[in-house]
Design an enzyme around this catalytic site. Structure first.
Site, PDB file in Angstrom:
ATOM      1  N   ASN A  40       0.842  -1.188   0.000  1.00 46.64           N
ATOM      2  CA  ASN A  40       0.000   0.000   0.000  1.00 46.64           C
ATOM      3  C   ASN A  40       0.884   1.247   0.000  1.00 46.64           C
ATOM      4  O   ASN A  40       1.974   1.258   0.564  1.00 46.64           O
ATOM      5  CB  ASN A  40      -1.000  -0.003   1.163  1.00 46.64           C
ATOM      6  N   GLU A  42       0.330   5.379   0.562  1.00 46.56           N
ATOM      7  CA  GLU A  42      -0.547   6.490   0.927  1.00 46.56           C
ATOM      8  C   GLU A  42       0.045   7.811   0.438  1.00 46.56           C
ATOM      9  O   GLU A  42       1.195   7.857   0.005  1.00 46.56           O
ATOM     10  CB  GLU A  42      -0.709   6.551   2.456  1.00 46.56           C
ATOM     11  N   CYS A  51      -3.824   0.494  -2.870  1.00 46.42           N
ATOM     12  CA  CYS A  51      -3.857  -0.701  -2.034  1.00 46.42           C
ATOM     13  C   CYS A  51      -2.775  -1.671  -2.494  1.00 46.42           C
ATOM     14  O   CYS A  51      -2.348  -1.645  -3.658  1.00 46.42           O
ATOM     15  CB  CYS A  51      -5.215  -1.373  -2.126  1.00 46.42           C
ATOM     16  N   GLU A  53      -3.044  -4.874  -3.020  1.00 40.33           N
ATOM     17  CA  GLU A  53      -3.549  -5.763  -4.059  1.00 40.33           C
ATOM     18  C   GLU A  53      -3.519  -5.077  -5.421  1.00 40.33           C
ATOM     19  O   GLU A  53      -3.121  -5.677  -6.425  1.00 40.33           O
ATOM     20  CB  GLU A  53      -4.989  -6.203  -3.740  1.00 40.33           C
ATOM     21  N   CYS A  87     -10.741  -3.519  -4.378  1.00 43.23           N
ATOM     22  CA  CYS A  87      -9.747  -4.549  -4.704  1.00 43.23           C
ATOM     23  C   CYS A  87     -10.399  -5.891  -4.971  1.00 43.23           C
ATOM     24  O   CYS A  87      -9.900  -6.669  -5.791  1.00 43.23           O
ATOM     25  CB  CYS A  87      -8.696  -4.648  -3.606  1.00 43.23           C
TER      26      CYS A  87
END
Length: 140
Positions: A40, A42, A51, A53, A87
């Site tokens: 992930n 941010e 994310c 995934e 996701c």
């Protein structure tokens, strides 16, 4: 559960950039025998980030992959870190309903062994769309 995917997901989690939530997530998927991992990421416009995934799927697509065979996800804490709704739909784009989805903790211990269908019942996927003349081929 394959230990190479668990190891890749754990390593990806350690690379996560999560200065705001402090919740690090890693994901590793297998496509045609090749492992693709992501974490992930941010940013200050929280929650506008990526994310784990989605990052792993992007790595797979960049490498020419189009079908996820299995995925392992690791988050922070002891509760299973299941994929968010977005996701789950991304996984459905590149994975069959029977796609194995395994969630481990930060020590690599299995917390949840499930399928995409169990996480996203009655999903709408690429197989629901009918090709029309002139439509771009998705490569699957």
């Amino acid at each position: 559960m394959t230990t190479d995917l668990v190891a890749a997901a754990l390593a990806a989690r350690l690379r996560a950039y999560a200065p705001y939530s402090r919740f690090q997530v890693g994901a590793a998927l297998r496509c045609d025998g090749v492992i693709h991992a992501g974490c992930n990421v941010e940013n200050a416009a929280y929650p506008q980030g990526n994310c784990a995934e989605a990052s792993a799927i992007s790595a797979m697509v960049m490498a020419g992959g189009r079908r996820i065979d299995e995925i392992v996800i690791v988050g922070s804490g002891e509760a299973p870190c299941t994929p968010c709704g977005g996701c789950r739909q991304r996984l459905r784009e590149f994975g069959a309903p029977e796609l194995p989805v395994r969630i481990v903790n930060a020590q690599g211990e299995l917390l949840l062994d499930t399928t995409l269908e169990a996480l996203l019942p009655w999903s709408f996927g690429p197989d629901h769309l009918v090709s029309r003349p002139g439509q771009e081929d998705t490569g699957r």
